[in-house]
Design a protein around this motif. Sequence first.
Motif, PDB file in Angstrom:
ATOM      1  N   HIS A 107       0.766  -1.276   0.142  1.00  0.00           N
ATOM      2  CA  HIS A 107       0.063  -0.052  -0.116  1.00  0.00           C
ATOM      3  C   HIS A 107       0.659   1.296  -0.063  1.00  0.00           C
ATOM      4  O   HIS A 107       0.324   2.299  -0.147  1.00  0.00           O
ATOM      5  N   THR A 108       2.026   1.275   0.422  1.00  0.00           N
ATOM      6  CA  THR A 108       2.826   2.488   0.193  1.00  0.00           C
ATOM      7  C   THR A 108       3.214   2.918  -1.203  1.00  0.00           C
ATOM      8  O   THR A 108       3.419   2.177  -1.965  1.00  0.00           O
ATOM      9  N   ASN A 109       3.110   4.382  -1.316  1.00  0.00           N
ATOM     10  CA  ASN A 109       3.486   4.881  -2.508  1.00  0.00           C
ATOM     11  C   ASN A 109       4.990   5.344  -2.485  1.00  0.00           C
ATOM     12  O   ASN A 109       5.412   6.321  -3.399  1.00  0.00           O
ATOM     13  N   GLU A 110       5.646   5.465  -1.359  1.00  0.00           N
ATOM     14  CA  GLU A 110       6.988   6.022  -1.120  1.00  0.00           C
ATOM     15  C   GLU A 110       7.902   5.235  -1.999  1.00  0.00           C
ATOM     16  O   GLU A 110       7.839   3.931  -2.068  1.00  0.00           O
ATOM     17  N   LYS A 111       9.216   6.081  -2.321  1.00  0.00           N
ATOM     18  CA  LYS A 111      10.441   5.348  -2.929  1.00  0.00           C
ATOM     19  C   LYS A 111      11.418   5.620  -2.132  1.00  0.00           C
ATOM     20  O   LYS A 111      11.672   6.683  -1.380  1.00  0.00           O
ATOM     21  N   CYS A 135       8.632  -5.101  -3.493  1.00  0.00           N
ATOM     22  CA  CYS A 135       9.299  -4.044  -3.621  1.00  0.00           C
ATOM     23  C   CYS A 135       9.566  -3.542  -5.270  1.00  0.00           C
ATOM     24  O   CYS A 135       9.397  -2.373  -5.452  1.00  0.00           O
ATOM     25  N   ASN A 138       5.915  -2.837  -7.318  1.00  0.00           N
ATOM     26  CA  ASN A 138       5.441  -1.616  -6.809  1.00  0.00           C
ATOM     27  C   ASN A 138       6.175  -0.271  -6.908  1.00  0.00           C
ATOM     28  O   ASN A 138       5.994   0.676  -6.289  1.00  0.00           O
ATOM     29  N   LYS A 139       7.326  -0.564  -7.442  1.00  0.00           N
ATOM     30  CA  LYS A 139       8.407   0.440  -7.815  1.00  0.00           C
ATOM     31  C   LYS A 139       8.859   1.240  -6.646  1.00  0.00           C
ATOM     32  O   LYS A 139       8.674   2.497  -6.565  1.00  0.00           O
ATOM     33  N   LEU A 140       9.094   0.567  -5.526  1.00  0.00           N
ATOM     34  CA  LEU A 140       9.489   1.273  -4.238  1.00  0.00           C
ATOM     35  C   LEU A 140      11.123   1.897  -4.185  1.00  0.00           C
ATOM     36  O   LEU A 140      11.459   2.256  -3.279  1.00  0.00           O
TER      37      LEU A 140
END
Length: 180
Positions: A107-111, A135, A138-140
């Motif tokens: 669910h995170t959108n952070e990188k 990871c 979701n392009k983390l």
Amino acid sequence: MRIISGTYKGKRIIAPKNLPIRPTKDMAKEALFNILTNKFDFQETKILDLFSGSGNITYEFISRGSTEITAVDSHYACVKFIQQTTTNTFNTPIDTIKSDVFAFLAHTNEKFDIIFADPPYDFSLDKFTEIADLCIENKLLNLNGILIIEHDTHTDLSVHNCFAESRKYGGTVFSFFKNI
């Protein structure tokens, strides 16, 4: 546990006995940070510490100048200990999150520049692979970012398509992953 290098080199952190943790051994931790020091400027690096436990790896990043750190663990006492230690001992509040790691990754959108995961060694191969999949898919990871998964010598993650290399230190292995 002891801080290996940086501003707080030699500082000992005493974690409560009731925490469900297995801190990374000093020899392995020192070797890992020798690798990372040659690749990153920690003061400009965004870190994600998954299965953070006692905060052992987080404290090493703080000691080396990192300020953008997110520590995720599902155990309330671990999260509380990290919050107290980073604020009281290091005067460096960080983002601590009590969450299931897999739910957080989904669910995170952070990188991040560095994602470090130290899951239980008794995880199935599928669970280790799921960490890498979440990871990467979701392009983390930022451009040139890396994912590091700590595991024991009985787990082989080299079949993953984003696997870059592994390094073994005693019974500890660090597998490194990069974006495709």
